[in-house]
Enzyme design. Structure first.
Site, PDB file in Angstrom:
ATOM      1  N   ARG B  17       0.833  -1.191   0.000  1.00 20.18           N
ATOM      2  CA  ARG B  17       0.000   0.000   0.000  1.00 20.18           C
ATOM      3  C   ARG B  17       0.879   1.257   0.000  1.00 20.18           C
ATOM      4  NH1 ARG B  17      -1.025   4.851   2.249  1.00 20.18           N
ATOM      5  NH2 ARG B  17      -0.796   4.025   4.363  1.00 20.18           N
ATOM      6  N   ASP B  18       1.576   1.501   1.093  1.00 24.52           N
ATOM      7  CA  ASP B  18       2.376   2.718   1.231  1.00 24.52           C
ATOM      8  C   ASP B  18       3.505   2.752   0.203  1.00 24.52           C
ATOM      9  OD1 ASP B  18       2.875   5.148   2.390  1.00 24.52           O
ATOM     10  OD2 ASP B  18       3.726   4.368   4.242  1.00 24.52           O
ATOM     11  N   HIS B 209       5.164   3.899  13.174  1.00 25.13           N
ATOM     12  CA  HIS B 209       5.406   3.899  11.721  1.00 25.13           C
ATOM     13  C   HIS B 209       6.517   4.907  11.447  1.00 25.13           C
ATOM     14  CE1 HIS B 209       3.730   4.118   7.407  1.00 25.13           C
ATOM     15  NE2 HIS B 209       4.502   5.188   7.471  1.00 25.13           N
ATOM     16  N   HIS B 211       9.855   6.434   9.125  1.00 24.67           N
ATOM     17  CA  HIS B 211      10.556   6.551   7.853  1.00 24.67           C
ATOM     18  C   HIS B 211      12.041   6.741   8.145  1.00 24.67           C
ATOM     19  CE1 HIS B 211       7.387   7.209   4.589  1.00 24.67           C
ATOM     20  NE2 HIS B 211       6.733   6.807   5.658  1.00 24.67           N
ATOM     21  N   CYS B 242       9.372   9.670   0.361  1.00 23.67           N
ATOM     22  CA  CYS B 242       8.863  10.785   1.145  1.00 23.67           C
ATOM     23  C   CYS B 242       8.836  11.973   0.211  1.00 23.67           C
ATOM     24  CB  CYS B 242       9.786  11.058   2.325  1.00 23.67           C
ATOM     25  SG  CYS B 242       9.429  12.620   3.120  1.00 23.67           S
ATOM     26  N   ASN B 251      10.020   4.308   3.866  1.00 25.24           N
ATOM     27  CA  ASN B 251       9.672   3.604   5.093  1.00 25.24           C
ATOM     28  C   ASN B 251      10.870   2.809   5.580  1.00 25.24           C
ATOM     29  OD1 ASN B 251       6.518   3.664   5.512  1.00 25.24           O
ATOM     30  ND2 ASN B 251       6.856   3.483   3.320  1.00 25.24           N
TER      31      ASN B 251
END
Lengths: 327, 327
Positions: B17-18, B209, B211, B242, B251
């Site tokens: 997803r991300d 979560h 990064h 990002c 991530n």
């Protein structure tokens, strides 16, 4: 993890030795001198300028004497260099280096592979180098490779590491660098080893040297800080690879570590802005991208502009607000 | 830092997803399904499969229903997806997702820039999504963006973050993810925020979560673990960029974090070998290199052969030994 509360940490920049020696392109002497002079203004405690290895072994650093002669020495910065043997010691003393950094591995296989000698042979050779340094009253630091693991042998027993530290201490060296040569260290191990050596030889200056090969360079640094280590080797831009992990990142990046330490309240004396600007120059010198992140992303509070259509977004959102609220 | 002593941590894989939503190339539905099926065998607690956003907003994930229908669901793995609004909720329920992941930002500017709504508008819209999920007895997790800082506003006040957590808690959600959306978190801040929210809402499942934008992804993970967080979002290969730091890593990489946690004695249930093999496939799917390090360097005890001329090196060293010892 604890806030630093302004605790002072001391940074040794190794990009011009540990970094440049891995580069295929020869960095011109003029560029090396100008770059080191720039580093001297940034607040480092120490700079590892070059190596007095044979020109055949490390052609990238064949201009060690010229570089040492021409850099401007700034008070408060220790200018160190790698010295492998008696011939190197003579060259180093002629160049008036302020510290000898001598190297051997705690792993027999790695020492043989890297230095073509048994560890005992290295120790005898380095004992002679230490004697030469001491006769000229120059301090000696020993960089011990593979303290946290060997890419060929695997785990390196702590007893062996402690034994080498003891033997060099008996020869009167001032410092020991615990090198994670190929990025095998992990945080709990780092804390264990650092706490053990600090308790065993409290009079020595210990330095930690991490590679970011497996992304643990920063967390290992904090583990070492928490164990009481206050001296660190770092490399601007993260320059300096690892021959056993092609494509992986090299030394832990000075700007990334400094940025984290500043966020946490530690004092390194380094100018982050200056480091980022110097890293940009370094990238031009070596002619390839470097793995450090903070040079690309900027410090954490770097402000970004909202998107260009932001005023439209806001006014539309507020219009909808009015519609939603009025039933 | 403490040894894990087998403490269980729960990993949510967000690459599909991300990660995929940032890719310019559309990953074919067949490939997505095969890849997620592969992930299902690796020991994840949760997989964020897709997003039920409009196809126009995120074309890369326009096949959300097809993917959800065709993946093989493995017992013990929660299959979650991002649900932005009531329309998405209907699609998500038809696709029998096992958790709704809803998103808003703790920063007004970021919420407007990213979601084109004020935070209050997002909250109202998400309240409706929560109601729909609850009527179907599907658990809800709220991913709060910019908890550790906003790229446009700077520091995000903790009071505001706590207030949003309280408001969602009152609506009966099961979990909150504390998102370091653009890599601004640092360890002492992470520990402070995580400890505060865990003490304030002990019944909620909190997830962190991170990064790796500024190289602190792994150290922040340990800071969160030490504060008591046991659930983490990660992305295989470190996929997922990002937008505010072009060229920076995305991530935190599942294989890098899992490797570190395993070294330290934590239990994630994940197969590191399986992760590394899956990351190689992922790199082929997205057709570009990924920033994770452990996939390249291998686990820390990966053995390398000595150089080819090692036997010669050894015999020469031993010959010298004999000469040196016999005077």
């Amino acid at each position: 993890m604890q806030t630093g509360h302004g605790k002072r940490l001391y940074i040794n920049e190794v990009s011009t030795r540990d970094g440049f020696q891995m580069e295929s392109r020869f960095i011109p002497t003029d560029d090396k001198v100008a770059f080191i002079d720039r580093l001297s203004d940034l607040g480092y405690a120490k700079i590892e300028v070059t190596s007095f290895t044979s020109a055949k072994a490390i052609p990238a650093l064949r201009d060690g004497e010229a570089v040492m002669q021409r850099i401007a020495r700034r008070a408060g910065v220790v200018y160190t260099a790698l010295v492998p043997n008696a011939r190197g010691a003579e060259r180093a003393l002629e160049s008036r280096i302020e510290e000898f950094n001598i190297v051997m591995s705690t792993s027999e296989t790695h020492n043989l592979a890297n230095l073509k000698m048994t560890r005992e042979q290295s120790f005898r050779q380095l004992s002679e180098v230490i004697r030469l340094a001491q006769s000229a009253k120059v301090p000696v630091n020993v960089s011990l490779s593979c303290v946290f693991g060997c890419p060929m042998e695997g785990e390196v027993p702590m007893d062996g590491v402690l034994d080498w530290i003891d033997r060099f201490t008996q020869l009167g060296v001032q410092g020991i660098t615990l090198c994670d040569t190929t990025g095998m260290a992990y945080p709990t191990q780092v804390q264990d080893i650092c706490a053990t050596v600090l308790a065993r030889q409290p009079a020595l200056d210990f330095t930690a040297h991490f590679h970011n090969t497996r992304s643990m360079g920063l967390v290992n640094t904090i583990a070492a800080v928490e164990a009481g280590i206050i001296r660190f080797d770092m490399s601007l831009g993260g320059i300096g690879g690892c021959p056993y992990a092609p494509g992986a990142t090299g030394n832990v990046a000075t700007e990334d570590v400094t940025h984290m330490l500043a966020c946490m309240g530690y004092e390194t004396g380094l100018s982050l802005e200056g480091l980022i600007a110097a890293a940009a120059q370094l990238e031009q010198l070596v002619e390839h991208a470097l793995p450090a992140q903070v040079s690309r992303a900027g410090p954490r509070l770097t402000r970004h502009e909202p998107p260009q259509d932001f005023p439209t977004i806001v006014s539309r959102a507020h219009e909808r607000e009015t519609l939603e609220v009025q039933p």
